[in-house]
Design a protein around this motif. Structure first.
Motif, mmCIF file in Angstrom:
data_model
loop_
_atom_site.group_PDB
_atom_site.id
_atom_site.type_symbol
_atom_site.label_atom_id
_atom_site.label_comp_id
_atom_site.label_asym_id
_atom_site.label_seq_id
_atom_site.Cartn_x
_atom_site.Cartn_y
_atom_site.Cartn_z
ATOM 1 N N GLY A 74 0.829 -1.220 0.026
ATOM 2 C CA GLY A 74 -0.030 0.262 0.040
ATOM 3 C C GLY A 74 0.740 1.378 0.044
ATOM 4 O O GLY A 74 0.415 2.379 0.369
ATOM 5 N N PHE A 75 1.963 1.118 -0.558
ATOM 6 C CA PHE A 75 2.897 2.258 -0.455
ATOM 7 C C PHE A 75 3.258 2.755 -2.239
ATOM 8 O O PHE A 75 3.244 1.849 -2.765
ATOM 9 C CB PHE A 75 4.008 2.365 0.303
ATOM 10 C CG PHE A 75 3.840 1.881 1.755
ATOM 11 C CD1 PHE A 75 3.295 3.144 2.534
ATOM 12 C CD2 PHE A 75 3.972 0.869 2.428
ATOM 13 C CE1 PHE A 75 3.219 2.857 3.872
ATOM 14 C CE2 PHE A 75 3.683 0.523 3.842
ATOM 15 C CZ PHE A 75 3.372 1.757 4.599
ATOM 16 N N SER A 76 3.809 3.944 -2.271
ATOM 17 C CA SER A 76 4.306 4.069 -3.322
ATOM 18 C C SER A 76 5.992 4.163 -3.341
ATOM 19 O O SER A 76 6.341 4.147 -2.073
ATOM 20 C CB SER A 76 4.001 5.607 -4.048
ATOM 21 O OG SER A 76 4.580 6.390 -3.309
ATOM 22 N N LEU A 77 6.696 4.017 -4.242
ATOM 23 C CA LEU A 77 8.288 3.904 -4.092
ATOM 24 C C LEU A 77 8.703 4.977 -3.582
ATOM 25 O O LEU A 77 9.505 4.992 -2.777
ATOM 26 C CB LEU A 77 8.837 3.661 -5.377
ATOM 27 C CG LEU A 77 10.132 3.127 -5.304
ATOM 28 C CD1 LEU A 77 10.311 1.956 -4.562
ATOM 29 C CD2 LEU A 77 10.541 2.904 -6.772
ATOM 30 N N GLY A 78 8.041 6.358 -3.919
ATOM 31 C CA GLY A 78 8.482 7.509 -3.220
ATOM 32 C C GLY A 78 8.550 7.632 -1.684
ATOM 33 O O GLY A 78 9.163 8.099 -0.967
ATOM 34 N N GLU A 79 7.145 7.237 -1.402
ATOM 35 C CA GLU A 79 7.010 7.166 0.305
ATOM 36 C C GLU A 79 8.047 6.510 0.931
ATOM 37 O O GLU A 79 8.243 6.659 1.929
ATOM 38 C CB GLU A 79 5.464 6.676 0.235
ATOM 39 C CG GLU A 79 4.653 7.398 -0.025
ATOM 40 C CD GLU A 79 3.212 6.833 0.200
ATOM 41 O OE1 GLU A 79 2.077 7.439 0.558
ATOM 42 O OE2 GLU A 79 2.899 5.686 -0.071
ATOM 43 N N ILE A 80 8.204 5.341 0.398
ATOM 44 C CA ILE A 80 9.230 4.298 1.035
ATOM 45 C C ILE A 80 10.702 4.952 1.057
ATOM 46 O O ILE A 80 11.307 4.769 2.007
ATOM 47 C CB ILE A 80 9.189 3.019 0.273
ATOM 48 C CG1 ILE A 80 7.884 2.195 0.725
ATOM 49 C CG2 ILE A 80 10.597 2.097 1.011
ATOM 50 C CD1 ILE A 80 7.926 1.002 0.083
#
Length: 119
Positions: free
Chosen positions: A49-55
């Protein structure tokens, strides 16, 4: 594929051209692998449930463990011995003996005679 004998028979210009082609192919392969890795990472992040940018922008929430207490700053040791011939040469009595100290002891001067008198 090239055999060693093929490379030995090639001229310098042919070898330089081959090297240039290999460098271009390598750069292309690296770019392709990076694209595939990014796709795989994006897919894995989406499963949670995350985007790569958030991680990639996430700051570590747990503090790093420290290795105990910080070391206290030590004051330099006071000199204990002084060279009778040159009072600017001193030694704390710790670590390796200075050459002037060893020379004085070998000459028969007692270590107590070189001891700095405390006021």
């Amino acid at each position: 594929m090239f055999a060693k004998n093929d490379l030995k028979e090639m001229s310098r210009k042919e070898l330089q051209k081959l090297l240039s082609d290999v460098k271009k192919a390598l750069a292309s392969a690296i770019a392709r692998d990076q694209r595939e890795a990014k796709k795989a990472a994006t897919k894995a992040a989406a499963e949670f449930g995350f985007s790569l940018g958030e991680i990639s922008e996430t700051v570590e929430t747990t503090p790093k463990k420290t290795k105990g207490k910080a070391k206290a700053i030590r004051k330099p040791s006071k000199p204990v011995f002084a060279n009778p011939e040159d009072k600017t040469q001193t030694w704390t009595g710790k670590g390796r003996q200075p050459n002037w100290y060893r020379a004085q002891v070998e000459a028969g001067v007692a270590p107590d005679a070189m001891r700095i008198k405390s006021s």
